[in-house]
Enzyme design. Structure first.
Site, mmCIF file in Angstrom:
data_model
loop_
_atom_site.group_PDB
_atom_site.id
_atom_site.type_symbol
_atom_site.label_atom_id
_atom_site.label_comp_id
_atom_site.label_asym_id
_atom_site.label_seq_id
_atom_site.Cartn_x
_atom_site.Cartn_y
_atom_site.Cartn_z
ATOM 1 N N HIS A 1 -5.858 -18.782 21.927
ATOM 2 C CA HIS A 1 -5.018 -17.777 22.586
ATOM 3 C C HIS A 1 -4.916 -18.036 24.085
ATOM 4 O O HIS A 1 -5.464 -17.298 24.897
ATOM 5 C CB HIS A 1 -5.531 -16.372 22.304
ATOM 6 C CG HIS A 1 -5.274 -15.931 20.893
ATOM 7 N ND1 HIS A 1 -6.265 -15.845 19.936
ATOM 8 C CD2 HIS A 1 -4.114 -15.579 20.274
ATOM 9 C CE1 HIS A 1 -5.728 -15.449 18.788
ATOM 10 N NE2 HIS A 1 -4.431 -15.274 18.956
ATOM 11 N N ASN A 2 -4.199 -19.084 24.433
ATOM 12 C CA ASN A 2 -4.025 -19.449 25.831
ATOM 13 C C ASN A 2 -2.526 -19.607 26.123
ATOM 14 O O ASN A 2 -1.697 -19.314 25.256
ATOM 15 C CB ASN A 2 -4.805 -20.745 26.107
ATOM 16 C CG ASN A 2 -4.463 -21.835 25.101
ATOM 17 O OD1 ASN A 2 -3.301 -22.032 24.771
ATOM 18 N ND2 ASN A 2 -5.483 -22.511 24.584
ATOM 19 N N SER A 3 -2.198 -20.074 27.311
ATOM 20 C CA SER A 3 -0.785 -20.113 27.692
ATOM 21 C C SER A 3 0.015 -21.155 26.897
ATOM 22 O O SER A 3 1.236 -21.046 26.810
ATOM 23 C CB SER A 3 -0.650 -20.363 29.193
ATOM 24 O OG SER A 3 -1.181 -21.620 29.532
ATOM 25 N N VAL A 4 -0.669 -22.137 26.304
ATOM 26 C CA VAL A 4 0.073 -23.116 25.504
ATOM 27 C C VAL A 4 0.557 -22.461 24.204
ATOM 28 O O VAL A 4 1.676 -22.712 23.748
ATOM 29 C CB VAL A 4 -0.782 -24.372 25.203
ATOM 30 C CG1 VAL A 4 0.053 -25.438 24.515
ATOM 31 C CG2 VAL A 4 -1.382 -24.925 26.488
ATOM 32 N N HIS A 5 -0.281 -21.582 23.634
ATOM 33 C CA HIS A 5 0.166 -20.818 22.453
ATOM 34 C C HIS A 5 1.389 -19.967 22.831
ATOM 35 O O HIS A 5 2.364 -19.923 22.086
ATOM 36 C CB HIS A 5 -0.975 -19.937 21.921
ATOM 37 C CG HIS A 5 -0.533 -18.873 20.957
ATOM 38 N ND1 HIS A 5 0.043 -19.167 19.729
ATOM 39 C CD2 HIS A 5 -0.556 -17.516 21.046
ATOM 40 C CE1 HIS A 5 0.348 -18.022 19.101
ATOM 41 N NE2 HIS A 5 -0.002 -17.012 19.881
ATOM 42 N N HIS B 1 3.327 -12.010 24.743
ATOM 43 C CA HIS B 1 2.823 -11.287 23.573
ATOM 44 C C HIS B 1 1.301 -11.325 23.395
ATOM 45 O O HIS B 1 0.760 -10.509 22.652
ATOM 46 C CB HIS B 1 3.510 -11.775 22.293
ATOM 47 C CG HIS B 1 2.885 -13.010 21.742
ATOM 48 N ND1 HIS B 1 3.124 -14.253 22.254
ATOM 49 C CD2 HIS B 1 1.980 -13.185 20.741
ATOM 50 C CE1 HIS B 1 2.401 -15.137 21.591
ATOM 51 N NE2 HIS B 1 1.696 -14.521 20.670
ATOM 52 N N GLN C 1 -7.366 -21.976 6.539
ATOM 53 C CA GLN C 1 -5.929 -22.241 6.601
ATOM 54 C C GLN C 1 -5.222 -21.938 5.286
ATOM 55 O O GLN C 1 -4.139 -21.365 5.270
ATOM 56 C CB GLN C 1 -5.671 -23.696 6.997
ATOM 57 C CG GLN C 1 -5.923 -23.969 8.468
ATOM 58 C CD GLN C 1 -5.119 -23.069 9.370
ATOM 59 O OE1 GLN C 1 -3.907 -22.944 9.229
ATOM 60 N NE2 GLN C 1 -5.781 -22.407 10.309
#
Ligand SMILES: *[C@@H]1O[C@H](CO)[C@@H](O)[C@H](O)[C@H]1NC(C)=O
Ligand SMILES: *[C@@H]1O[C@H](CO)[C@@H](O)[C@H](O)[C@H]1NC(C)=O
Ligand SMILES: [Zn+2]
Length: 470
Positions: free
Chosen positions: A199-203, A239, A400
């Site tokens: 959950h970082n800015s790349v996500h 988000h 997964q």
């Protein structure tokens, strides 16, 4: 690119940074220098923030240890508190800025990687050229956001969003002030925690790119208004803002104040939304719009972000199903368009398993790392380990497979009914192949295969409530 061109770019930029003109600047994406301006803009702002931060810190006698006042989380309470009061006193606002700058110093790959701050670094023709090349294919489902993030020095969210806002002509249409837009996006990017594996800015950049792909789908493209598009993009960008890297059940069982504040309901999503609203107000991005309009934007942003709460998936899915069965979705109706945007954002948020294997696999590893990290903290503090978070009883493959079977497949099956296009078929195709790949990687059940199966089933069933993924 000659030195004189570089200097004229800088001259334009400096004039633009210091001018207070509102909405007067727009960029044609075919303009050769536009991308450099966009990238440099972020860079110069970084530099300004950096020098101001150092100045302020030396005035105040700032201590380096200001984060992690909570035993488990890297959430800075003082920052959050001061953000909650939008019209806070001046000292409170200054302190809030201070923390934000400090966070930037700690987490920005850009500053860590470039000790001699020179804005010209970012003009490296090779990286810039490659990033620019990639942006020409920003609507491709194979877009490699990890590569793009490296080429932009960890500024994928800022760079991608600026590109899309100007691509859709939103800067001009809404008369947005470029300086404010930049500042808003830089702050948003910083308020994502770069030390979260997932959950970082790349996500956030990845979800924004997926959202762009969905907004281009014929059904949406011909009916969405500019306002819908702006909200859709902003919701994707913000988000998961300030996500602590643990899920809601964890916040509840550790008595985190956010759980109390939001009464155990969509705790994280409410926090992402209110954080986004805090930054919108702080940067005064919409302050030129009538108060009623900007309040309405904030409300709609909230309704979109809250739709990403995975524990409410069934609610949204059955509403979607009913509409599709009755064929009564009418995209001329604003509330129907809003619902479709909610569904599009939900798809964008959990589309990792629908990407090509090389990308999908990386996301799976990252999200599992984040789950297992939460499990490790829970074990360390003798708390009950959350479903899917125990590295001893779960594998990437079974996490997964459960996620795909019970959460992703049902959603994308309905989306493909709604928007029966090549993209939808591509996504379902990858989903099927990726699931087969994880299945093939499942270790041969050495003991009782029945046991393995029932365990897998149990963890899958636990997913909608306990899943930290969203
Ligand atoms: C939230 O859940 C916790 C644990 O179940 C409970 O103790 C607390 O009272 C709940 N808070 C609210 C506001 O419902
Ligand atoms: C739009 O849809 C909503 C919900 O289905 C309905 O209540 C409303 O009357 C519709 N508005 C128009 C103008 O058709
Ligand atoms: Zn998310």
């Amino acid at each position: 690119m000659g030195i004189s061109v570089i200097w004229s770019v800088i001259a334009i930029l400096v004039r633009w940074i210091f001018s207070k003109r509102r909405g007067a600047i727009s960029y044609d994406s075919s303009d050769q220098t536009a991308l450099y301006i966009r990238m440099l803009g972020a860079c110069v702002i970084f530099k300004q923030l950096f020098s101001r931060d150092v100045r302020v810190r030396s005035q105040v006698g700032f201590e380096p240890e200001r984060r992690g006042s909570h035993p488990y989380l890297g959430v800075d309470f003082r920052t959050l508190h001061s953000r909650a009061e939008s019209a806070g006193s001046i000292p409170a606002r200054r302190i809030r800025r201070l923390f934000s700058f400090q966070r930037h110093l700690l987490s920005s790959r850009f500053l860590r990687g470039a000790p001699h701050l020179n804005p010209l670094h970012i003009l490296d023709e090779d990286y810039c050229g490659q990033a620019k090349c990639m942006l020409e294919k920003v609507g491709s489902w194979n877009f490699d956001i990890f590569l793009f993030d490296r080429l932009t020095n960890g500024n994928s969210l800022v760079t991608l969003t600026l590109y899309l806002l100007s691509h859709y002509g939103l800067i001009e249409l809404f008369q947005l002030d470029m300086v404010k837009v930049h500042r808003f996006l830089v702050l948003v990017q910083e308020d994502y925690h770069n030390h979260n594996p997932y959950h970082n800015s790349v996500h956030a950049a990845d979800v924004t790119q997926a959202m762009h792909c969905y907004l281009k789908e014929p059904k949406l493209a011909k009916s969405l208004t500019s306002c819908d598009i702006l909200l859709g993009l902003l919701a994707a960008v913000t988000h998961d803002l300030d996500h602590p890297g643990v899920n809601q059940p964890f916040l509840i069982k550790t008595n985190h104040y956010l759980a109390a504040l939001y009464r155990n309901t969509s705790v994280l999503e409410n926090h992402h939304w209110r954080s986004a609203v805090g930054l919108l107000r702080e940067t005064e991005l919409f302050s030129h719009l009538p108060a009623e309009d900007s309040l309405n934007m904030e409300r709609q942003l909230g309704s979109l972000i809250l739709a990403t709460d995975i524990s409410r998936q069934n609610e949204y899915l059955s509403k979607f199903r009913t509409h599709l069965d009755q064929e009564d979705l009418c995209l001329g109706n604003a509330s129907h368009r809003h619902f479709v945007l909610q569904m599009a954002l939900k798809c964008a948020d959990i589309c990792n398993p629908c990407r090509p294997w090389e990308l999908s696999k990386q996301w799976s590893e990252k999200v599992t790392e984040e789950f297992f990290h939460q499990g490790d903290i829970e074990k360390k503090h003798k708390l009950e380990v959350s479903p899917l978070c125990d590295s001893e009883t779960n594998s990437i493959a079974d996490v997964q497979i459960g996620f795909m079977t019970y959460v992703v497949e049902p959603l994308f099956a309905e989306w493909a009914r709604f928007s029966d296009t090549r993209l939808s078929q591509t996504m379902l195709g990858h989903l099927c192949l990726n699931k087969a790949s994880w299945n093939a990687m499942q270790p041969e059940a050495s003991g009782s295969s029945e046991e393995l199966e029932s365990e897998q089933e149990a963890s899958s069933r636990a997913l909608p409530q306990g899943s930290p993924q969203s």
